[in-house]
Design an enzyme around this catalytic site. Structure first.
Site, PDB file in Angstrom:
ATOM      1  N   HIS A  83       0.940  -1.156  -0.074  1.00  0.00           N
ATOM      2  CA  HIS A  83       0.088  -0.041  -0.137  1.00  0.00           C
ATOM      3  C   HIS A  83       0.923   1.336  -0.106  1.00  0.00           C
ATOM      4  O   HIS A  83       2.342   1.246  -0.264  1.00  0.00           O
ATOM      5  CB  HIS A  83      -0.899  -0.023   1.212  1.00  0.00           C
ATOM      6  CG  HIS A  83      -1.728  -1.391   1.257  1.00  0.00           C
ATOM      7  ND1 HIS A  83      -2.657  -1.865   0.375  1.00  0.00           N
ATOM      8  CD2 HIS A  83      -1.401  -2.291   2.141  1.00  0.00           C
ATOM      9  CE1 HIS A  83      -2.966  -2.997   0.700  1.00  0.00           C
ATOM     10  NE2 HIS A  83      -2.337  -3.503   1.800  1.00  0.00           N
TER      11      HIS A  83
ATOM     12  N   GLU B  10      -1.291  -0.004   8.285  1.00  0.00           N
ATOM     13  CA  GLU B  10      -0.449  -0.954   7.625  1.00  0.00           C
ATOM     14  C   GLU B  10       0.610  -0.325   6.911  1.00  0.00           C
ATOM     15  O   GLU B  10       1.646  -0.638   6.880  1.00  0.00           O
ATOM     16  CB  GLU B  10      -1.236  -1.901   7.055  1.00  0.00           C
ATOM     17  CG  GLU B  10      -0.666  -3.066   6.071  1.00  0.00           C
ATOM     18  CD  GLU B  10      -1.495  -3.792   5.486  1.00  0.00           C
ATOM     19  OE1 GLU B  10      -0.980  -4.797   4.521  1.00  0.00           O
ATOM     20  OE2 GLU B  10      -2.618  -3.604   5.068  1.00  0.00           O
TER      21      GLU B  10
ATOM     22  N   HIS C 267       3.350  -6.701   4.348  1.00  0.00           N
ATOM     23  CA  HIS C 267       2.055  -6.521   4.804  1.00  0.00           C
ATOM     24  C   HIS C 267       1.840  -6.810   6.224  1.00  0.00           C
ATOM     25  O   HIS C 267       2.518  -7.514   6.856  1.00  0.00           O
ATOM     26  CB  HIS C 267       1.035  -7.403   3.905  1.00  0.00           C
ATOM     27  CG  HIS C 267       0.947  -6.948   2.269  1.00  0.00           C
ATOM     28  ND1 HIS C 267       0.117  -5.766   1.946  1.00  0.00           N
ATOM     29  CD2 HIS C 267       1.893  -7.406   1.336  1.00  0.00           C
ATOM     30  CE1 HIS C 267       0.324  -5.763   0.831  1.00  0.00           C
ATOM     31  NE2 HIS C 267       1.396  -6.658   0.244  1.00  0.00           N
TER      32      HIS C 267
ATOM     33  N   GLU D   8       2.855 -11.529   5.533  1.00  0.00           N
ATOM     34  CA  GLU D   8       1.971 -11.007   6.482  1.00  0.00           C
ATOM     35  C   GLU D   8       2.478 -10.978   7.848  1.00  0.00           C
ATOM     36  O   GLU D   8       2.649 -12.200   8.389  1.00  0.00           O
ATOM     37  CB  GLU D   8       0.463 -11.688   6.624  1.00  0.00           C
ATOM     38  CG  GLU D   8      -0.184 -11.276   5.244  1.00  0.00           C
ATOM     39  CD  GLU D   8      -0.859 -10.259   5.024  1.00  0.00           C
ATOM     40  OE1 GLU D   8      -0.970  -9.303   6.074  1.00  0.00           O
ATOM     41  OE2 GLU D   8      -1.493 -10.090   3.853  1.00  0.00           O
TER      42      GLU D   8
END
Length: 325
Positions: free
Chosen positions: A115, A152, A207, A289
């Site tokens: 992101h 995040e 992430h 993650e």
């Protein structure tokens, strides 16, 4: 990243309960994940009492929702943690240091901070559909955040800066797909192309999940074998798995964090065929993650600068291990 939006539709299959420890240990050792053995032997505190099988989509983040991630500076991690300040490695791509002499001299590593902190201001742009080989999906999302508003996108960028410093000390040439130097994105297809164009020896997309409370731990996402449209992962499935296994093992060893209790059957490894960032990659690439931002225990780790340094070290040591063979 929550289990919604681009590069995250719910996995087609999820185990309702975590397998026995012996099964997880066998899977990890077979993959070279000796760190799990260290964790088990020392009676690690991570994931104790967590209920397996909870739905990871309990706190979905839709691409069109600006509230899915707070803007930069809207919230900060624990102020009392001496490691919470911005990493000294934070700098713009144009200021990247020349590669130092070291065991990774001549190797190229691309770090993809999931992101972008400013995506939240460009929801129309990131909702644009792009071709990811097997189908079309949104360019990007805002990502998820902790319940206290730590985004995040801020987490991934901080870990990326820390990793860059560590890897450059090993002699690697390190490139970031974004460094808060563009208004939004890049889109998931462009993220893959950046690694391809760099002829990267390894790419890692960073992430943090947005699953339900009680879902804890990390998992590494590996590309499945895909040959459809512009996507052809067949040549990179094997080396990507090796990269992912080495990252997972070192992540356990350095951070003491256990593999996910809600995906991967306790192995810390998940194979996916629906992620554009993996489907379009022609070089070894994995996602990680690092934990679940919506679980209070995991978020306490993710918002700690000292723990983020450990995460960066664990991932980096996995990359070094992979590149040195």
């Amino acid at each position: 990243m929550s289990y919604t939006g681009p590069d995250f539709d719910p996995p087609p299959e999820r185990r309702s309960r975590r397998g026995p420890l012996t099964v997880a240990l066998a899977a990890l050792v077979c993959g070279g994940l000796l760190g799990w053995g260290v964790y088990a032997a020392t009676g690690g505190t991570e994931n104790k009492g967590a209920e397996a099988g909870s739905s990871p989509s309990a706190a979905p983040r839709t691409p069109s929702s600006p509230a899915a991630s707070s803007p930069a500076g809207s919230a900060s991690p624990s102020a009392g943690d001496a490691g919470d300040e911005e990493s000294p490695a934070a700098r713009t791509p144009s200021a990247s240091a020349p590669a130092a002499a070291g065991p990774l001299k001549g190797k190229v590593v691309v770090i993809d901070p999931g992101h972008n902190p400013t995506n939240v201001k460009h929801t129309a742009e990131i909702n644009r559909q792009v071709d990811v080989g097997t189908h079309r999906k949104e360019c990007d999302t805002t990502g998820t955040s902790t319940n206290d508003g730590y985004a995040e996108a801020e987490f991934t960028l901080d870990v990326a800066h820390r990793m860059r410093a560590l890897l450059e000390k090993q002699g690697a040439t390190v490139k970031l797909t974004q460094d808060r130097d563009r208004p939004y994105g890049p889109c998931v297809d462009e993220r893959a192309r950046i690694g391809n164009a760099a002829k990267a020896d390894a790419v890692v997309s960073l992430h943090a999940d947005g699953s339900g409370a009680g879902n804890r731990g990390f998992h590494v996402i590996l590309p499945g074998s895909v040959n459809e449209g512009e996507a052809d992962t067949r040549a990179v499935v094997g080396p990507s798995r090796e990269l992912g296994e080495r990252i997972a093992g070192n992540f356990v060893r350095v951070t003491g964090t256990a593999p996910s209790n809600y995906v991967g059957g306790g192995t810390g490894l998940v194979t996916r065929k629906d992620l554009g960032g993996l489907n379009l990659s022609t070089v070894p690439k994995v996602f990680i993650e690092c934990g679940n931002m919506r679980d209070s225990k995991d978020s306490a780790l993710l918002t700690s600068g000292a723990w983020r340094q450990k995460a960066a070290q664990g991932i980096s040591e996995g990359i070094v291990s992979f590149l040195r063979g």
